[in-house]
Design a protein around this motif. Structure first.
Motif, PDB file in Angstrom:
ATOM      1  N   VAL A 299      -2.292  10.817   2.152  1.00  0.00           N
ATOM      2  CA  VAL A 299      -2.293  10.511   3.577  1.00  0.00           C
ATOM      3  C   VAL A 299      -2.534   9.004   3.743  1.00  0.00           C
ATOM      4  O   VAL A 299      -3.590   8.496   3.367  1.00  0.00           O
ATOM      5  N   LEU A 300      -1.529   8.324   4.280  1.00  0.00           N
ATOM      6  CA  LEU A 300      -1.582   6.863   4.409  1.00  0.00           C
ATOM      7  C   LEU A 300      -2.212   6.460   5.743  1.00  0.00           C
ATOM      8  O   LEU A 300      -1.982   7.102   6.771  1.00  0.00           O
ATOM      9  N   ASN A 301      -2.983   5.390   5.714  1.00  0.00           N
ATOM     10  CA  ASN A 301      -3.672   4.900   6.913  1.00  0.00           C
ATOM     11  C   ASN A 301      -3.513   3.384   7.030  1.00  0.00           C
ATOM     12  O   ASN A 301      -4.474   2.637   6.859  1.00  0.00           O
ATOM     13  N   PRO A 302      -2.292   2.911   7.306  1.00  0.00           N
ATOM     14  CA  PRO A 302      -2.067   1.466   7.256  1.00  0.00           C
ATOM     15  C   PRO A 302      -2.927   0.676   8.252  1.00  0.00           C
ATOM     16  O   PRO A 302      -3.303  -0.455   7.953  1.00  0.00           O
ATOM     17  N   LEU A 303      -3.278   1.273   9.395  1.00  0.00           N
ATOM     18  CA  LEU A 303      -4.034   0.511  10.403  1.00  0.00           C
ATOM     19  C   LEU A 303      -5.439   0.171   9.898  1.00  0.00           C
ATOM     20  O   LEU A 303      -5.863  -0.981   9.940  1.00  0.00           O
ATOM     21  N   SER A 304      -6.155   1.172   9.397  1.00  0.00           N
ATOM     22  CA  SER A 304      -7.524   0.886   8.940  1.00  0.00           C
ATOM     23  C   SER A 304      -7.501   0.108   7.627  1.00  0.00           C
ATOM     24  O   SER A 304      -8.366  -0.729   7.386  1.00  0.00           O
ATOM     25  N   ASN A 305      -6.515   0.353   6.784  1.00  0.00           N
ATOM     26  CA  ASN A 305      -6.453  -0.393   5.518  1.00  0.00           C
ATOM     27  C   ASN A 305      -6.288  -1.883   5.761  1.00  0.00           C
ATOM     28  O   ASN A 305      -6.801  -2.715   5.021  1.00  0.00           O
ATOM     29  N   MET A 306      -5.564  -2.221   6.811  1.00  0.00           N
ATOM     30  CA  MET A 306      -5.388  -3.639   7.132  1.00  0.00           C
ATOM     31  C   MET A 306      -6.615  -4.175   7.864  1.00  0.00           C
ATOM     32  O   MET A 306      -7.116  -5.243   7.553  1.00  0.00           O
ATOM     33  N   LYS A 307      -7.109  -3.401   8.828  1.00  0.00           N
ATOM     34  CA  LYS A 307      -8.223  -3.912   9.638  1.00  0.00           C
ATOM     35  C   LYS A 307      -9.490  -4.061   8.798  1.00  0.00           C
ATOM     36  O   LYS A 307     -10.281  -4.976   9.014  1.00  0.00           O
ATOM     37  N   LEU A 308      -9.689  -3.166   7.820  1.00  0.00           N
ATOM     38  CA  LEU A 308     -10.895  -3.227   6.984  1.00  0.00           C
ATOM     39  C   LEU A 308     -10.631  -3.986   5.681  1.00  0.00           C
ATOM     40  O   LEU A 308     -11.388  -3.871   4.728  1.00  0.00           O
ATOM     41  N   LYS A 309      -9.551  -4.727   5.659  1.00  0.00           N
ATOM     42  CA  LYS A 309      -9.221  -5.638   4.551  1.00  0.00           C
ATOM     43  C   LYS A 309      -9.151  -4.933   3.193  1.00  0.00           C
ATOM     44  O   LYS A 309      -9.554  -5.473   2.173  1.00  0.00           O
ATOM     45  N   SER A 310      -8.661  -3.700   3.204  1.00  0.00           N
ATOM     46  CA  SER A 310      -8.564  -2.947   1.951  1.00  0.00           C
ATOM     47  C   SER A 310      -7.280  -3.269   1.198  1.00  0.00           C
ATOM     48  O   SER A 310      -7.258  -3.275  -0.029  1.00  0.00           O
ATOM     49  N   GLY A 311      -6.192  -3.528   1.934  1.00  0.00           N
ATOM     50  CA  GLY A 311      -4.924  -3.847   1.289  1.00  0.00           C
ATOM     51  C   GLY A 311      -3.797  -2.985   1.824  1.00  0.00           C
ATOM     52  O   GLY A 311      -3.929  -2.340   2.864  1.00  0.00           O
ATOM     53  N   ILE A 312      -2.694  -2.987   1.088  1.00  0.00           N
ATOM     54  CA  ILE A 312      -1.481  -2.280   1.515  1.00  0.00           C
ATOM     55  C   ILE A 312      -1.085  -1.288   0.437  1.00  0.00           C
ATOM     56  O   ILE A 312      -1.011  -1.637  -0.741  1.00  0.00           O
ATOM     57  N   ALA A 313      -0.834  -0.066   0.839  1.00  0.00           N
ATOM     58  CA  ALA A 313      -0.468   0.972  -0.126  1.00  0.00           C
ATOM     59  C   ALA A 313       0.953   0.744  -0.644  1.00  0.00           C
ATOM     60  O   ALA A 313       1.818   0.295   0.100  1.00  0.00           O
ATOM     61  N   PRO A 314       1.181   1.037  -1.931  1.00  0.00           N
ATOM     62  CA  PRO A 314       2.516   0.844  -2.528  1.00  0.00           C
ATOM     63  C   PRO A 314       3.474   1.976  -2.136  1.00  0.00           C
ATOM     64  O   PRO A 314       3.738   2.886  -2.924  1.00  0.00           O
ATOM     65  N   LEU A 315       3.994   1.882  -0.936  1.00  0.00           N
ATOM     66  CA  LEU A 315       4.778   2.977  -0.358  1.00  0.00           C
ATOM     67  C   LEU A 315       6.039   3.306  -1.157  1.00  0.00           C
ATOM     68  O   LEU A 315       6.341   4.475  -1.406  1.00  0.00           O
ATOM     69  N   LEU A 316       6.762   2.279  -1.553  1.00  0.00           N
ATOM     70  CA  LEU A 316       8.020   2.532  -2.257  1.00  0.00           C
ATOM     71  C   LEU A 316       7.759   3.260  -3.582  1.00  0.00           C
ATOM     72  O   LEU A 316       8.458   4.223  -3.926  1.00  0.00           O
ATOM     73  N   ALA A 317       6.724   2.795  -4.301  1.00  0.00           N
ATOM     74  CA  ALA A 317       6.401   3.450  -5.577  1.00  0.00           C
ATOM     75  C   ALA A 317       6.014   4.909  -5.351  1.00  0.00           C
ATOM     76  O   ALA A 317       6.378   5.791  -6.133  1.00  0.00           O
ATOM     77  N   ASP A 355       7.376  -3.779  -0.368  1.00  0.00           N
ATOM     78  CA  ASP A 355       8.725  -3.448  -0.860  1.00  0.00           C
ATOM     79  C   ASP A 355       9.788  -4.231  -0.101  1.00  0.00           C
ATOM     80  O   ASP A 355      10.540  -3.644   0.687  1.00  0.00           O
ATOM     81  N   PRO A 356       9.866  -5.558  -0.315  1.00  0.00           N
ATOM     82  CA  PRO A 356      10.728  -6.361   0.564  1.00  0.00           C
ATOM     83  C   PRO A 356      12.219  -6.285   0.233  1.00  0.00           C
ATOM     84  O   PRO A 356      12.916  -7.286   0.264  1.00  0.00           O
ATOM     85  N   GLU A 357      12.718  -5.124  -0.089  1.00  0.00           N
ATOM     86  CA  GLU A 357      14.155  -4.969  -0.306  1.00  0.00           C
ATOM     87  C   GLU A 357      14.775  -4.300   0.909  1.00  0.00           C
ATOM     88  O   GLU A 357      14.081  -3.595   1.638  1.00  0.00           O
ATOM     89  N   PRO A 358      16.053  -4.470   1.128  1.00  0.00           N
ATOM     90  CA  PRO A 358      16.668  -3.744   2.250  1.00  0.00           C
ATOM     91  C   PRO A 358      16.515  -2.236   2.016  1.00  0.00           C
ATOM     92  O   PRO A 358      16.511  -1.788   0.864  1.00  0.00           O
ATOM     93  N   GLY A 359      16.385  -1.485   3.091  1.00  0.00           N
ATOM     94  CA  GLY A 359      16.324  -0.027   2.935  1.00  0.00           C
ATOM     95  C   GLY A 359      15.054   0.576   3.485  1.00  0.00           C
ATOM     96  O   GLY A 359      14.412   0.011   4.352  1.00  0.00           O
ATOM     97  N   ALA A 360      14.714   1.750   2.961  1.00  0.00           N
ATOM     98  CA  ALA A 360      13.558   2.519   3.446  1.00  0.00           C
ATOM     99  C   ALA A 360      12.278   1.684   3.337  1.00  0.00           C
ATOM    100  O   ALA A 360      12.245   0.742   2.551  1.00  0.00           O
ATOM    101  N   PRO A 361      11.241   2.032   4.104  1.00  0.00           N
ATOM    102  CA  PRO A 361      11.093   3.220   4.945  1.00  0.00           C
ATOM    103  C   PRO A 361      11.802   3.092   6.293  1.00  0.00           C
ATOM    104  O   PRO A 361      11.837   2.017   6.878  1.00  0.00           O
ATOM    105  N   LEU A 362      12.330   4.200   6.748  1.00  0.00           N
ATOM    106  CA  LEU A 362      13.067   4.227   8.004  1.00  0.00           C
ATOM    107  C   LEU A 362      12.297   5.041   9.055  1.00  0.00           C
ATOM    108  O   LEU A 362      11.484   5.893   8.717  1.00  0.00           O
ATOM    109  N   ALA A 363      12.616   4.741  10.317  1.00  0.00           N
ATOM    110  CA  ALA A 363      11.869   5.336  11.422  1.00  0.00           C
ATOM    111  C   ALA A 363      11.897   6.870  11.390  1.00  0.00           C
ATOM    112  O   ALA A 363      10.867   7.524  11.560  1.00  0.00           O
TER     113      ALA A 363
END
Ligand SMILES: [Zn+2]
Length: 502
Positions: A299-317, A355-363
């Motif tokens: 379960v990903l939580n990008p808002l709190s991970n950024m606000k609490l300075k934890s980092g960014i989850a490796p979504l593509l992997a 994952d700065p390549e063109p493509g997913a994640p998509l809406a």
């Protein structure tokens, strides 16, 4: 009495498997708490109520797969604190509160969720003390608000100081502040078993088992949680690899289990289809593959991970490893909003870093994670997350007259990138309209506002005391934090060449 029949007529119905940009117009027939039929021109014979949905987009109710109601009243109090610092304040402010405050904070969080189109919330509540009486207060508040809840009071036996790397080398008063008193396993498991038996899941109440985090639970506690989940057929949620510090703790303290918290949990028998690990910002590739093979989820939580300075989850992997994914909003004091719209958007945007390549994640993929994916975390994907016959009537009506849809080019993209929550006009949970044309029908919002205003005087006075008492700990926390960030975590964070490797 026969079940009430409601016909929602002429809305655009969002179908995950249909045209996600221009959903087709159709009707929805609801009988009691479930969807009976979806199709064009459904007959209104024997229907008790007709809802005109022309100019409305009807979306499956969003599910918030990670949240804690204990710190709702701390919303807006913190800004610059990394997670380990923030815990110094937010944990004590959620503990030992009055019944009135527990009810009010639960209602505020529930109403905020509903107003943002969230029809189910997974509340991993830090209830201190774990009492039967306050459990009833929370459940009654959710029932009164009319939201569906997957409720999991958290359990742990290893004290909070274990959240800190090298916590045992901190000065004794700082350790005390973080918390160094263990909790007995048996009492907590008896408490949970009592809840599951005496307040069985029904209607909008569902249960889950939530060991706080593997480093906060002994093998005996994790095994017992796994057995309880098996016995009562429940999902399991736990926090794993939220911060860089936790990656180091795994390497340093869990060598016996391959230096891995996933390895530790597997050795305790809880890595399987019931398990959902929350955050996973600092998870390694082989651990993702292990989760995927076991049909465990993240379960990903990008808002709190950024606000609490934890980092960014490796979504593509994670996607490449084939792990099932869900999305949460997390605490009101570490996010500070219960909006799956914001969480979906943030998750798409963080791909710029991961994952700065063109493509997913998509809406449209985010919408699937936030509905069916989140339902799957709770073992409810057979009845929540889609607008189909047999599914529960949990859905939201979005007003397409909002400027967010002017012009209207794509339902999926505009829900994820443009919708700020303004468009949520009506919300149905379990066949009942809990918000009707922007009016909350279940509770008196003005009365709640007045009550919270009254409670805040006492709450803020307690908060000032906590702030004062934490000052001496801050230099030690900063030192520990800098050591964590200068240590080698022994893993490659993002894999820019992952596309070509596969
Ligand atoms: Zn959490």
């Amino acid at each position: 009495m026969p079940a009430k029949r409601t016909l929602i007529r002429g809305g655009q119905i969002y179908d995950h498997d249909g045209d996600v940009h221009r959903p087709a117009v159709a009707d929805i027939l609801i009988a009691g708490d479930a969807i009976a039929a979806v199709g064009a021109g459904l007959a209104a014979d024997g229907v008790d109520e007709i809802i005109d949905a022309a100019g409305r987009l009807i979306v499956p109710g969003l599910i918030n797969a990670h949240y804690h109601s204990h710190d709702v009243l701390c919303r807006g109090m913190f800004e610059e604190l990394p997670l380990e610092f923030w815990l110094l304040y937010t944990l004590p402010m959620g503990a030992n509160r009055s019944d009135e405050e527990v009810r009010a904070r639960t209602l505020v969080g529930a109403i905020e969720c509903l107003r943002c189109g969230i029809t189910t919330v997974q509340d991993m509540l830090g209830l201190v003390p774990l009492t039967d009486a306050q459990t009833e207060v929370v459940i009654a508040a959710y029932r009164d608000a009319g939201i569906r809840v997957v409720f999991s009071p958290m359990v742990w036996d290893i004290p909070p100081v274990a959240m800190m790397r090298h916590g045992d080398s901190l000065p004794p008063d700082v350790q005390e502040m973080l918390g160094r008193t263990p909790r007995p396993i048996r009492d907590q498991l008896d408490y949970l078993a009592h809840q599951f038996t005496h307040r069985p899941a029904a209607g909008t109440l569902h249960w889950a088992v939530a060991p706080f985090a593997p480093q906060r639970c002994s093998p005996a506690m994790l095994q017992a949680c796994g057995e309880l989940a098996e016995k009562y057929d429940l999902p399991v949620y736990t926090h794993v690899y939220e911060t860089r510090s936790q990656r180091l703790i795994a390497r340093e303290l869990f060598q016996k289990h391959g230096g891995s918290l996933i390895g530790y949990m597997a050795d305790c028998g809880i890595v399987g289809p019931r398990l959902n690990i929350v955050h996973s910002v600092w998870i390694a590739r082989d651990e993702m593959e292990r989760l995927a093979a076991a049909d465990a989820g993240i379960v990903l939580n990008p808002l709190s991970n950024m606000k609490l300075k934890s980092g960014i989850a490796p979504l593509l992997a994670m996607r490449q490893a084939g792990v099932r994914l869900g999305i949460g909003c997390d605490n009101c004091s570490g996010t500070d909003v219960e909006s799956i719209f914001q969480a979906m958007k943030m998750l798409c945007l963080t791909a710029a870093v991961s994952d700065p390549e063109p493509g997913a994640p998509l809406a449209h993929e985010m919408l699937r994670h936030a509905t069916l994916g989140n339902a799957r975390t709770a073992g409810l994907a057979h009845c929540l997350g889609a607008i189909k016959p047999g599914y529960k009537a949990d859905l939201i009506l979005i007003d397409l007259n909002d400027p967010a849809y002017l012009p209207y080019n794509s339902a999926a993209r505009q829900l994820v990138y443009t919708e700020a929550g303004r468009g949520v006009e009506s919300v149905m949970v379990n066949g009942r309209l809990v918000i009707d044309k922007r009016v909350v029908k279940t509770i008196d919002e003005d009365a709640l506002r007045r009550e919270v205003d009254g409670l805040m005087r006492h709450f803020l006075a307690d908060y000032e005391t906590i702030v004062e008492s934490r000052k001496a700990a801050l230099p030690h926390m900063l030192h520990a934090h800098r050591q964590v960030w200068s240590a080698d975590v022994g893993m490659e964070r993002f894999m820019p060449h992952a596309h070509s490797q596969k």
